[in-house]
Design a protein around this motif. Structure first.
Motif, PDB file in Angstrom:
ATOM      1  N   GLU A 173       0.971   4.273  -2.929  1.00  7.34           N
ATOM      2  CA  GLU A 173       0.873   5.703  -2.632  1.00  7.34           C
ATOM      3  C   GLU A 173       2.078   6.466  -3.166  1.00  7.34           C
ATOM      4  O   GLU A 173       1.947   7.600  -3.649  1.00  7.34           O
ATOM      5  CB  GLU A 173       0.706   5.896  -1.129  1.00  7.34           C
ATOM      6  CG  GLU A 173      -0.662   5.413  -0.626  1.00  7.34           C
ATOM      7  CD  GLU A 173      -0.786   5.427   0.888  1.00  7.34           C
ATOM      8  OE1 GLU A 173       0.185   5.857   1.560  1.00  7.34           O
ATOM      9  OE2 GLU A 173      -1.847   5.014   1.396  1.00  7.34           O
ATOM     10  N   GLU A 174       3.252   5.858  -3.130  1.00  4.97           N
ATOM     11  CA  GLU A 174       4.445   6.499  -3.708  1.00  4.97           C
ATOM     12  C   GLU A 174       4.270   6.732  -5.207  1.00  4.97           C
ATOM     13  O   GLU A 174       4.775   7.712  -5.762  1.00  4.97           O
ATOM     14  CB  GLU A 174       5.677   5.622  -3.479  1.00  4.97           C
ATOM     15  CG  GLU A 174       6.180   5.590  -2.049  1.00  4.97           C
ATOM     16  CD  GLU A 174       7.338   4.622  -1.887  1.00  4.97           C
ATOM     17  OE1 GLU A 174       7.784   4.046  -2.908  1.00  4.97           O
ATOM     18  OE2 GLU A 174       7.793   4.431  -0.737  1.00  4.97           O
TER      19      GLU A 174
ATOM     20  N   ARG B 111       0.836  -1.205   0.000  1.00  9.33           N
ATOM     21  CA  ARG B 111       0.000   0.000   0.000  1.00  9.33           C
ATOM     22  C   ARG B 111       0.873   1.258   0.000  1.00  9.33           C
ATOM     23  O   ARG B 111       0.550   2.256  -0.657  1.00  9.33           O
ATOM     24  CB  ARG B 111      -0.956  -0.031   1.196  1.00  9.33           C
ATOM     25  CG  ARG B 111      -2.027  -1.122   1.059  1.00  9.33           C
ATOM     26  CD  ARG B 111      -3.128  -0.981   2.084  1.00  9.33           C
ATOM     27  NE  ARG B 111      -2.739  -1.396   3.420  1.00  9.33           N
ATOM     28  CZ  ARG B 111      -2.778  -2.640   3.861  1.00  9.33           C
ATOM     29  NH1 ARG B 111      -3.184  -3.627   3.065  1.00  9.33           N
ATOM     30  NH2 ARG B 111      -2.422  -2.938   5.104  1.00  9.33           N
ATOM     31  N   GLU B 112       1.995   1.193   0.692  1.00  9.71           N
ATOM     32  CA  GLU B 112       2.929   2.330   0.690  1.00  9.71           C
ATOM     33  C   GLU B 112       3.497   2.558  -0.716  1.00  9.71           C
ATOM     34  O   GLU B 112       3.607   3.708  -1.174  1.00  9.71           O
ATOM     35  CB  GLU B 112       4.062   2.079   1.684  1.00  9.71           C
ATOM     36  CG  GLU B 112       5.068   3.223   1.772  1.00  9.71           C
ATOM     37  CD  GLU B 112       6.169   2.959   2.790  1.00  9.71           C
ATOM     38  OE1 GLU B 112       7.088   3.802   2.884  1.00  9.71           O
ATOM     39  OE2 GLU B 112       6.127   1.927   3.475  1.00  9.71           O
TER      40      GLU B 112
ATOM     41  N   ASP C  78      -4.029   8.114  -4.221  1.00 11.84           N
ATOM     42  CA  ASP C  78      -4.468   9.059  -3.192  1.00 11.84           C
ATOM     43  C   ASP C  78      -4.918   8.339  -1.923  1.00 11.84           C
ATOM     44  O   ASP C  78      -4.931   8.939  -0.842  1.00 11.84           O
ATOM     45  CB  ASP C  78      -5.625   9.907  -3.728  1.00 11.84           C
ATOM     46  CG  ASP C  78      -5.212  10.716  -4.948  1.00 11.84           C
ATOM     47  OD1 ASP C  78      -4.436  11.672  -4.772  1.00 11.84           O
ATOM     48  OD2 ASP C  78      -5.646  10.380  -6.061  1.00 11.84           O
ATOM     49  N   ALA C  79      -5.308   7.084  -2.055  1.00 14.90           N
ATOM     50  CA  ALA C  79      -5.741   6.294  -0.913  1.00 14.90           C
ATOM     51  C   ALA C  79      -5.558   4.823  -1.253  1.00 14.90           C
ATOM     52  O   ALA C  79      -5.516   4.447  -2.431  1.00 14.90           O
ATOM     53  CB  ALA C  79      -7.200   6.590  -0.565  1.00 14.90           C
ATOM     54  N   THR C  80      -5.463   3.990  -0.226  1.00 16.88           N
ATOM     55  CA  THR C  80      -5.318   2.543  -0.442  1.00 16.88           C
ATOM     56  C   THR C  80      -6.278   1.788   0.467  1.00 16.88           C
ATOM     57  O   THR C  80      -6.658   2.274   1.533  1.00 16.88           O
ATOM     58  CB  THR C  80      -3.872   2.076  -0.167  1.00 16.88           C
ATOM     59  OG1 THR C  80      -3.476   2.500   1.140  1.00 16.88           O
ATOM     60  CG2 THR C  80      -2.910   2.636  -1.200  1.00 16.88           C
TER      61      THR C  80
END
Length: 324
Positions: A174-175, A170-171, A179-181
């Motif tokens: 986002e990288e 998830r990180e 905008d959201a996970t």
């Protein structure tokens, strides 16, 4: 030639590295020496004969290669939808090969030729993403997902929501621009909980576009999250579980659309592949698109590569090195 061959269907254990006679080019074909071969989740279906197209034994899996013509020439990436890519030598029609610009690595090229063109056409052709819409990308840390996140943002998506099965994945999503996970495991027990999580990630609103490759309850929950005029594009079934049947009346009553996509149909229209590859290679060479590479495995470790895919241990693009 050295190749990975299967003589029976099953899991990673049926993948054997063997020596085979070099293939003979047919009319319109060229012999290529392979420097790297791509591994895709679809290959795991091919090996167990659960793919969309029925498979015939014996079989050399694999749909992608980077190499050079046997007589010398420029480095190219090729798409082999008939299989044969897990080898140090392939025969192929040059019509579905593309010369690689300087600065694009073998691994990056392999990330683009099947998974990149899939992400490109899912957004452009299947769902017709419009600027300002919200997009859900399933398996956002995977080969298609990592590229789809970037392309959706580049093409004006107002909000990109990615699913991924671990905090690390998830990180990464986002990288890359998500905008959201959301954790897709929410759908395991209750598709409604997954629907609610997708809407919460979209500020409480329903979503416009979903790129879906899991099937089962994940598909069910995502379909319920669609806004009127929303589109869900199904291009895989990684869970190996069928989703609930979709009634036409339910689509009419909500003004939603379910779209299927299989890249094989683009081969009948090679210009569709050319358009996508030209764009993707240009963006990558310019540094505007970042293919994520998950690992380069020796050909002798092909079973490990498949195990990593099936157990969701991998991120991005996996590649086989036929020289090792």
């Amino acid at each position: 030639m050295r190749a990975v061959q299967i003589t029976r269907f099953g899991g990673p254990e049926v993948l054997d590295v063997v020596d085979l006679p070099d293939p003979t080019p047919g009319e319109g074909q060229q012999l290529y020496r392979v420097s790297a071969a791509g591994v895709n989740y679809a290959d795991t279906h091919q090996v167990e004969d659960s793919y969309l197209a029925k498979q015939q034994l014996p079989l050399v899996p694999g749909a992608e290669f980077v190499g050079r013509p046997a007589g010398g020439g420029d480095r190219v990436v090729g798409l082999l939808l008939g299989g044969g890519g897990y080898a140090d030598t392939v025969v192929h029609d040059p019509r579905t090969t593309w010369a690689l610009p300087e600065g694009v690595t073998d691994e990056q090229a392999l990330a683009l030729v099947l998974q990149g063109t899939t992400a490109w056409h899912l957004l452009r052709t299947s769902t017709h993403l419009a600027a300002g819409e919200s997009v859900v990308v399933m398996a956002g840390a995977g080969g298609v997902g990592t590229l789809a996140i970037q392309l959706a943002k580049r093409w004006g998506a107002a909000r990109v929501i990615a699913t991924a099965s671990s905090p690390e994945k998830r990180e990464l999503a986002e990288e890359l621009g998500a905008d959201a996970t959301v954790d897709p495991a929410l759908a395991d027990d209750d598709p409604k909980a997954f629907t609610a999580a997708l809407r919460e990630a979209n500020g409480g609103a329903r979503v416009d576009v979903v790129l879906e490759m899991t099937g089962g309850t994940v598909f069910d929950g995502a379909l319920s999250a669609l806004a009127p005029f929303g589109r869900i594009a199904a291009y895989g079934m990684a869970s190996r579980q069928a989703a609930s049947a979709v009634a036409p009346a339910s689509l009419m009553g909500t003004s939603r659309a379910v779209v299927g996509f299989w890249l094989a149909h683009c081969t009948a229209r090679p210009e569709m592949l050319d358009e996508a590859m030209t764009d993707l290679l240009s963006l990558t060479a310019a540094g505007d698109l970042r293919p994520v590479i998950g690992g380069r495995y020796p050909m002798t470790a092909v079973r490990e590569a498949h195990q990593d895919l099936r157990s969701r241990r991998s991120t991005g693009k996996l590649v086989l090195d036929p020289a090792r």
